[in-house]
Write a protein that holds these residues in place. Structure first.
Motif, PDB file in Angstrom:
ATOM      1  N   GLN A  41      26.118  42.435  39.681  1.00 40.54           N
ATOM      2  CA  GLN A  41      26.155  41.198  40.456  1.00 40.54           C
ATOM      3  C   GLN A  41      25.290  41.252  41.713  1.00 40.54           C
ATOM      4  O   GLN A  41      24.912  40.211  42.232  1.00 40.54           O
TER       5      GLN A  41
ATOM      6  N   PHE B 190      32.440  45.295  33.548  1.00 42.87           N
ATOM      7  CA  PHE B 190      32.009  44.252  32.599  1.00 42.87           C
ATOM      8  C   PHE B 190      30.696  44.486  31.848  1.00 42.87           C
ATOM      9  O   PHE B 190      30.461  43.845  30.835  1.00 42.87           O
TER      10      PHE B 190
ATOM     11  N   ASN C  30      37.541  47.497  35.158  1.00 41.74           N
ATOM     12  CA  ASN C  30      37.846  46.259  35.871  1.00 41.74           C
ATOM     13  C   ASN C  30      38.352  45.190  34.906  1.00 41.74           C
ATOM     14  O   ASN C  30      37.691  44.872  33.913  1.00 41.74           O
ATOM     15  N   GLU C  31      39.523  44.679  35.183  1.00 48.79           N
ATOM     16  CA  GLU C  31      40.066  43.480  34.524  1.00 48.79           C
ATOM     17  C   GLU C  31      39.869  43.433  33.010  1.00 48.79           C
ATOM     18  O   GLU C  31      39.171  42.551  32.497  1.00 48.79           O
TER      19      GLU C  31
ATOM     20  N   VAL D  35      40.628  39.835  31.652  1.00 48.69           N
ATOM     21  CA  VAL D  35      39.676  38.754  31.943  1.00 48.69           C
ATOM     22  C   VAL D  35      38.461  38.914  31.018  1.00 48.69           C
ATOM     23  O   VAL D  35      38.012  37.974  30.360  1.00 48.69           O
TER      24      VAL D  35
ATOM     25  N   HIS E 207      43.557  41.780  37.074  1.00 48.96           N
ATOM     26  CA  HIS E 207      43.514  40.407  37.590  1.00 48.96           C
ATOM     27  C   HIS E 207      44.885  39.777  37.345  1.00 48.96           C
ATOM     28  O   HIS E 207      45.363  39.783  36.220  1.00 48.96           O
TER      29      HIS E 207
ATOM     30  N   ASN F 119      43.603  42.195  41.693  1.00 49.14           N
ATOM     31  CA  ASN F 119      42.590  41.169  41.915  1.00 49.14           C
ATOM     32  C   ASN F 119      43.322  39.834  41.875  1.00 49.14           C
ATOM     33  O   ASN F 119      43.846  39.439  40.828  1.00 49.14           O
TER      34      ASN F 119
ATOM     35  N   TYR G 218      43.243  35.678  42.864  1.00 52.81           N
ATOM     36  CA  TYR G 218      42.460  34.508  43.287  1.00 52.81           C
ATOM     37  C   TYR G 218      43.220  33.189  43.292  1.00 52.81           C
ATOM     38  O   TYR G 218      43.035  32.379  44.179  1.00 52.81           O
TER      39      TYR G 218
ATOM     40  N   TRP H  24      38.719  26.272  41.418  1.00 57.54           N
ATOM     41  CA  TRP H  24      39.953  27.057  41.368  1.00 57.54           C
ATOM     42  C   TRP H  24      40.829  26.660  42.547  1.00 57.54           C
ATOM     43  O   TRP H  24      40.334  26.534  43.676  1.00 57.54           O
TER      44      TRP H  24
ATOM     45  N   GLU I  44      40.369  42.971  44.877  1.00 55.29           N
ATOM     46  CA  GLU I  44      39.595  41.728  45.006  1.00 55.29           C
ATOM     47  C   GLU I  44      40.514  40.609  45.462  1.00 55.29           C
ATOM     48  O   GLU I  44      41.641  40.483  44.995  1.00 55.29           O
TER      49      GLU I  44
ATOM     50  N   TRP J 107      36.679  40.177  48.157  1.00 56.46           N
ATOM     51  CA  TRP J 107      35.583  39.865  47.252  1.00 56.46           C
ATOM     52  C   TRP J 107      34.853  38.676  47.812  1.00 56.46           C
ATOM     53  O   TRP J 107      35.419  37.603  47.852  1.00 56.46           O
TER      54      TRP J 107
ATOM     55  N   GLU K 289      27.507  35.380  39.906  1.00 60.80           N
ATOM     56  CA  GLU K 289      28.897  35.206  39.485  1.00 60.80           C
ATOM     57  C   GLU K 289      28.971  34.965  37.970  1.00 60.80           C
ATOM     58  O   GLU K 289      29.438  33.945  37.499  1.00 60.80           O
ATOM     59  N   TRP K 290      28.491  35.924  37.193  1.00 61.31           N
ATOM     60  CA  TRP K 290      28.598  35.919  35.725  1.00 61.31           C
ATOM     61  C   TRP K 290      28.144  34.569  35.154  1.00 61.31           C
ATOM     62  O   TRP K 290      27.091  34.084  35.566  1.00 61.31           O
TER      63      TRP K 290
ATOM     64  N   PHE L 186      30.865  33.815  46.982  1.00 60.19           N
ATOM     65  CA  PHE L 186      32.060  34.522  47.439  1.00 60.19           C
ATOM     66  C   PHE L 186      31.819  35.405  48.661  1.00 60.19           C
ATOM     67  O   PHE L 186      32.719  36.131  49.076  1.00 60.19           O
TER      68      PHE L 186
HETATM   69  C1  FCB Z   1      36.598  38.774  39.093  1.00 63.38           C
HETATM   70  C2  FCB Z   1      35.517  39.807  38.823  1.00 63.38           C
HETATM   71  C3  FCB Z   1      34.447  39.860  39.878  1.00 63.38           C
HETATM   72  C4  FCB Z   1      34.080  38.491  40.391  1.00 63.38           C
HETATM   73  C5  FCB Z   1      35.309  37.717  40.780  1.00 63.38           C
HETATM   74  C6  FCB Z   1      35.036  36.364  41.365  1.00 63.38           C
HETATM   75  O1  FCB Z   1      37.177  38.379  37.886  1.00 63.38           O
HETATM   76  O2  FCB Z   1      36.085  41.085  38.709  1.00 63.38           O
HETATM   77  O3  FCB Z   1      33.353  40.550  39.331  1.00 63.38           O
HETATM   78  O4  FCB Z   1      33.323  37.841  39.449  1.00 63.38           O
HETATM   79  O5  FCB Z   1      36.171  37.585  39.688  1.00 63.38           O
END
Ligand code: FCB
Length: 443
Positions: A22, A118, A161-162, A165, A226, A291, A293, A319, A345, A383, A390-391, A399
């Protein structure tokens, strides 16, 4: 003067996080880079491209974090750079990551190092990624290499990580590579990633007994989970309630409990369940990464089964901004995993910083009260340090504590007000009543 109510325990870790793909730029050896070149794959036709040019500018970026009172930084090592072809390791990439870790040490930032965030080397993706169990063997070798190479500089490892997700986005919704729509495959991938974590934990413990940061502890291992607060959209509708329970069980609960129970137990209607005991999974985590959000209101039989609460404040990605949800998230994860938590995060996609300062303060006030109620939380990593790729949302989700101008080749950074807010909280090790008042919050 009365003591500020929202205080954190001594030694609480403050910092921010990033992930290699990223922010670094030029990660052309992984599956994401390839995916981004497809028309329509990424919102706005974006590609990661040079990203934040953090590959060149890491030292300046860590100086920004250190000047803001951060004492820890989460980053990931890009597997595809370290091993761009099977068994061929790139000395330049390895030297680079040593320089990154040395820079963190110079700036007084404890590295929290994620081994898989990821992205897959393209050659691993070609072999079926984490759907294929051979990848577990390749990941073991990569982890062993990293433990031997970097173990003297790293105590805190975040294996993966996650997993939840990743699996749903990449294998069920088809929005991330390999863009499949197969819920049974998604469950297989979550199971394999949990197994990858357990195996990585065993390798890291066997390989690295050093105490690099001099705090009296050797390697400490966790993975990032997450946690979404899930509530039925229509409380009176049993179908919404049912769907909420199913999603909570598989998405939040099963993954969170796995390192405590050693069991992978994943099922959703219409998909083949994945149930097994994984050797070494029980007791594999010394800590868990939270993580957090947002909250989703869940609906059965709706084109979009996850909606924001009516009237809620929405961030730039739509969101819901829901600060008090960190309470349920931290309690739920701590209870299921039975280990201390590190917030790995939490943040807000908010280009103009209209929501973030208050959201940050309010979330941390809630976190402080969860901690004082006895939930073990050892730190908070925002984060993200920088706006980044952002993917599938491309550069739409901003962010960063620092804004990055992606239209400018030099990628200049601009400090957002929120960076100063977090700096004040980190320095005070708590939220001062005066800061809360400034963002419109009465403590
Ligand atoms: C999470 C990811 C991170 C980023 C945030 C916004 O799911 O781990 O890489 O994209 O969301």
């Amino acid at each position: 003067m009365s003591p500020d109510p929202a205080r954190f325990p001594a030694g609480f870790l403050w910092g921010a996080g990033t992930s290699a793909h990223q922010v670094e730029g030029g990660n052309r050896w992984n599956d994401w880079w390839r995916f981004e070149q497809r028309a329509g794959a990424i919102s706005g036709g974006d590609t990661s491209g040079d990203a934040c040019r953090h590959w060149e500018r890491f030292d300046e970026d860590f100086a920004l974090a250190a000047a803001d009172g951060h004492r820890a930084h989460r980053l990931s090592l890009e597997w595809s750079r370290i091993e761009p072809a099977p068994g061929r390791r790139d000395p330049a990439a390895i030297a680079h990551y040593h320089a990154v870790l040395a820079s963190l040490a110079r700036h007084g930032l404890r590295p929290i190092v994620t081994l898989w965030h990821f992205t897959l080397p393209a050659w691993i993706a070609d072999q079926g990624g984490f759907e294929n169990r051979t990848t577990l063997d390749r990941f073991d070798e990569h982890v062993r290499f990293c433990a031997r190479e970097f173990g003297g500089e790293v105590d805190w490892w975040c294996t993966i990580n996650e997993p939840e997700v990743y699996a749903f986005r990449a294998y069920s919704e088809g929005r991330w590579p390999p863009a499949k729509r197969d819920e049974s495959a998604a469950l297989v991938v979550i199971g394999n990633l949990l197994e990858a974590h357990a195996r990585a934990a065993a390798i890291l413990r066997a390989e690295d007994r050093t105490d690099s940061d001099g705090d009296g502890h050797a390697t400490r291992i966790g993975f990032a989970k997450h946690w979404v607060v899930l509530e039925p959209s229509r409380r009176w509708l049993p179908l919404d309630l049912l769907r909420t329970r199913i999603e909570h069980a598989v998405f939040n609960q099963a993954v969170a409990a796995a390192p405590a129970t050693g069991r992978v137990d994943l099922s959703i209607p219409g998909a083949r369940p994945v149930r097994r005991i994984v050797a070494g999974l029980a007791g594999s985590a010394d800590w868990m990464g939270l993580n957090y959000y947002t909250r989703w209101k869940v609906r059965m039989f709706a084109p979009d089964p996850h909606v924001a609460a009516p009237g809620a404040a929405l961030n730039d990605l739509g969101w819901e901004d829901f600060p008090r949800g960190i309470d349920a998230a931290a309690r739920g994860l701590a209870e299921a995993s039975r280990v201390p938590l590190l917030v790995t995060e939490h943040g807000v996609a908010d280009a103009t910083d209209r929501l973030r300062p208050r959201s940050l303060v309010e979330t941390l006030v809630h976190l402080a009260s969860v901690v004082s109620a006895g939930v073990p939380v050892i730190g908070y990593l925002h984060w993200s340090l920088l706006d980044n790729f952002e993917w599938a949302d491309g550069y739409r989700g901003r962010f960063g504590l620092y804004a990055v101008d992606f239209a400018d080749r030099g990628r200049p950074r601009t400090r957002r007000h929120s960076a100063g807010v977090l700096a004040r909280i980190a320095r005070a090790n708590g939220v001062e009543t005066s800061l809360a008042a400034e963002v419109g919050l009465a403590l």
